[in-house]
Motif scaffolding. Structure first.
Motif, short mmCIF file in Angstrom:
data_model
loop_
_atom_site.label_atom_id
_atom_site.label_comp_id
_atom_site.label_asym_id
_atom_site.label_seq_id
_atom_site.Cartn_x
_atom_site.Cartn_y
_atom_site.Cartn_z
N VAL A 213 -2.36 -5.47 1.66
CA VAL A 213 -1.21 -6.11 2.31
C VAL A 213 -0.79 -5.34 3.55
O VAL A 213 -0.50 -5.93 4.60
N ALA A 214 -0.78 -4.01 3.47
CA ALA A 214 -0.26 -3.20 4.58
C ALA A 214 -1.19 -3.22 5.79
O ALA A 214 -0.73 -3.14 6.93
N GLY A 215 -2.47 -3.34 5.56
CA GLY A 215 -3.39 -3.33 6.69
C GLY A 215 -3.98 -1.95 6.93
O GLY A 215 -3.57 -0.94 6.35
N ARG A 216 -4.92 -1.91 7.85
CA ARG A 216 -5.69 -0.69 8.08
C ARG A 216 -4.86 0.40 8.75
O ARG A 216 -5.06 1.59 8.49
N TYR A 217 -3.91 0.03 9.61
CA TYR A 217 -3.23 1.03 10.44
C TYR A 217 -1.83 1.36 9.92
O TYR A 217 -1.05 1.99 10.64
N ALA A 218 -1.48 0.98 8.72
CA ALA A 218 -0.16 1.28 8.17
C ALA A 218 -0.08 2.76 7.79
O ALA A 218 -1.05 3.37 7.33
N THR A 219 1.09 3.34 8.00
CA THR A 219 1.32 4.74 7.63
C THR A 219 1.63 4.84 6.14
O THR A 219 1.90 3.84 5.48
N GLU A 220 1.63 6.07 5.63
CA GLU A 220 1.94 6.28 4.21
C GLU A 220 3.37 5.88 3.90
O GLU A 220 3.66 5.37 2.81
N GLU A 221 4.30 6.13 4.85
CA GLU A 221 5.69 5.73 4.63
C GLU A 221 5.82 4.21 4.54
O GLU A 221 6.54 3.68 3.68
N GLN A 222 5.12 3.51 5.40
CA GLN A 222 5.15 2.05 5.35
C GLN A 222 4.53 1.53 4.05
O GLN A 222 5.04 0.58 3.45
N LYS A 223 3.47 2.15 3.61
CA LYS A 223 2.84 1.73 2.37
C LYS A 223 3.77 1.97 1.18
O LYS A 223 3.87 1.14 0.27
N GLU A 224 4.46 3.12 1.19
CA GLU A 224 5.37 3.42 0.08
C GLU A 224 6.54 2.45 0.06
O GLU A 224 6.97 2.00 -1.01
N GLU A 225 7.06 2.13 1.22
CA GLU A 225 8.15 1.16 1.29
C GLU A 225 7.69 -0.22 0.80
O GLU A 225 8.42 -0.92 0.07
N LEU A 226 6.48 -0.60 1.18
CA LEU A 226 5.94 -1.88 0.73
C LEU A 226 5.66 -1.87 -0.76
O LEU A 226 5.86 -2.88 -1.45
N ARG A 227 5.26 -0.72 -1.28
CA ARG A 227 4.98 -0.60 -2.71
C ARG A 227 6.24 -0.85 -3.53
O ARG A 227 6.21 -1.55 -4.55
N VAL A 228 7.37 -0.29 -3.07
CA VAL A 228 8.64 -0.50 -3.76
C VAL A 228 9.09 -1.95 -3.62
O VAL A 228 9.59 -2.57 -4.57
N GLN A 229 8.90 -2.51 -2.44
CA GLN A 229 9.33 -3.89 -2.18
C GLN A 229 8.58 -4.89 -3.06
O GLN A 229 9.18 -5.85 -3.55
N LEU A 230 7.29 -4.67 -3.27
CA LEU A 230 6.48 -5.59 -4.07
C LEU A 230 6.47 -5.27 -5.56
O LEU A 230 5.89 -6.00 -6.34
N GLY A 231 7.12 -4.17 -5.94
CA GLY A 231 7.18 -3.80 -7.35
C GLY A 231 5.97 -3.05 -7.85
O GLY A 231 5.82 -2.88 -9.06
N PHE A 232 5.12 -2.57 -6.95
CA PHE A 232 3.93 -1.85 -7.38
C PHE A 232 4.21 -0.37 -7.66
O PHE A 232 3.29 0.37 -8.01
N ASP A 233 5.46 0.07 -7.50
CA ASP A 233 5.82 1.43 -7.85
C ASP A 233 6.05 1.59 -9.35
O ASP A 233 6.11 2.70 -9.86
N ARG A 234 6.17 0.46 -10.06
CA ARG A 234 6.38 0.52 -11.50
C ARG A 234 5.07 0.85 -12.21
O ARG A 234 3.99 0.67 -11.65
N PRO A 235 5.14 1.35 -13.46
CA PRO A 235 3.91 1.67 -14.21
C PRO A 235 3.05 0.42 -14.38
O PRO A 235 3.55 -0.70 -14.47
N LEU A 236 1.75 0.65 -14.47
CA LEU A 236 0.83 -0.47 -14.61
C LEU A 236 0.90 -1.07 -16.01
O LEU A 236 0.87 -2.30 -16.17
N TRP A 237 1.01 -0.20 -17.03
CA TRP A 237 0.98 -0.66 -18.42
C TRP A 237 2.31 -0.34 -19.11
O TRP A 237 3.05 0.54 -18.66
N PRO A 238 2.61 -1.00 -20.23
CA PRO A 238 3.80 -0.63 -21.02
C PRO A 238 3.68 0.81 -21.55
O PRO A 238 2.58 1.26 -21.87
N GLN A 239 4.81 1.49 -21.62
CA GLN A 239 4.83 2.87 -22.08
C GLN A 239 5.45 2.94 -23.48
O GLN A 239 6.65 2.76 -23.63
N PRO A 240 4.62 3.16 -24.51
CA PRO A 240 5.14 3.16 -25.88
C PRO A 240 6.23 4.19 -26.12
O PRO A 240 7.11 3.99 -26.96
N GLY A 241 6.20 5.30 -25.38
CA GLY A 241 7.23 6.32 -25.57
C GLY A 241 8.63 5.79 -25.30
O GLY A 241 9.59 6.12 -26.00
#
Length: 328
Positions: free
Chosen positions: A38-66
């Protein structure tokens, strides 16, 4: 029949869960980090992190039994897998990564062009296939029957793409009988002019295989004992074919028809692509080329729901057309 219907509906739930899980594994786990796409080839790490939070990809991938053991139900449910299931099964597919549009809106806008192409081709093709097959069975082993069989085999041998190229090069380009490609902005009677050639090519592409299949089905029925009994009672050949044979051949016809139903909604990939018809088939090809995972997931799930629903309707139709079939 009601208990059978309810039981079949319950059977569909784990199948749909499995389909949703497989698409999640393919595009979220095996397919790599979606943020990089989504971010593209020239996106910075800050832009990627902001996009990750915006799209919900900062959450864990799987359920956490703990978290579940600790009583944190919200924390247990806040992961990408549960979010995927929740959005998919409520038909809230989110936004396209490629076009930033609502996927539900894209599906609604693409369903009309797809249906305007596939439904006429399906109805006209089915009518011609069954009619020609009935005529072949009525005049079996005649010159007409043998000619149709040879032409059907030739029709099956012609590649679909070759028909499309021929239609655009000669019927549209050289002879100017149809537009080469395009689709009107507003849905109306002008649509007929643009879908006429794709519909004609779609009917021609399926005619050979359809005639061969229905001819075989109908000829198998003509050898049954009830046909000989009807003829012995003095029933004319037309009455035998339309009053007895066609009625008893409905089960394989229904089976063949139901397989095609999901593709009426999802459109024809080649025809929509070559004729620039903005339907769901065009959308799916575009999504695959652009690695637009939310669109692929949405169309896969909607297609699965339609297909499973069509199979359920098939079983109900079996019981209606054949008294020997009972649903328990």
């Amino acid at each position: 029949m009601l208990s059978y219907f309810i039981r079949r509906i319950l059977y569909l739930v784990p199948i749909l869960i499995g389909i949703a899980l497989i698409t999640f594994l393919l595009f979220r786990v095996v397919g790599g980090d979606p943020v990089d796409r989504v971010a593209g080839r020239y996106a910075t790490e800050e832009q990627k992190e902001e996009l990750r939070v915006q799209l919900g990809f900062d959450r864990p991938l799987w359920p956490q039994p703990g978290r579940l053991l600790a009583g944190d139900l919200d924390g247990f449910a806040r992961n990408q897998l549960f979010g995927h299931f929740a959005s998919t099964f409520t038909f809230r597919f989110g936004r396209s990564e490629q076009y930033r549009r609502s996927i539900s809106e894209m599906i609604r806008s693409g369903a009309g062009p797809s249906l305007s192409l596939t439904v006429p081709a399906f109805i006209i093709g089915l009518f011609l296939q069954i009619t020609i097959a009935m005529l072949c069975a009525f005049r079996r082993n005649s010159r007409f029957d043998r000619t149709v069989v040879v032409l059907s085999v030739l029709g099956i041998s012609v590649p679909y793409l070759a028909l499309i190229i021929f239609g655009q090069a000669y019927l549209a380009g050289r002879w100017g009988l149809f537009p080469i490609y395009g689709y009107p902005e507003r849905f109306g009677f002008s649509v007929v002019r643009y879908v006429a050639l794709p519909v004609l090519l779609g009917v021609a592409a399926g005619l050979g295989a359809g005639v061969r299949f229905y001819r075989t089905v109908i000829l198998d029925e003509t050898r049954a004992d009830y046909v000989r009994t009807a003829r012995a009672k003095g029933v004319g050949e037309g009455g035998v074919m339309f009053g007895h044979v066609l009625k008893n051949a409905l089960i394989p016809i229904i089976t063949q028809v139901v397989v095609v139903i999901p593709f009426l909604f999802l459109g024809s990939l080649l025809l929509e692509r070559f004729f620039s018809i903005p339907g769901l088939g065009f959308m799916l090809v575009d999504a695959v080329a652009g690695a637009d995972w939310p669109v692929i997931n949405a169309l896969t799930f909607v297609g699965a729901v339609i297909y499973l629903g069509a199979l359920l309707v098939t079983d109900l139709l079996y019981a209606l057309v054949d008294p020997r079939v009972t649903l328990k």
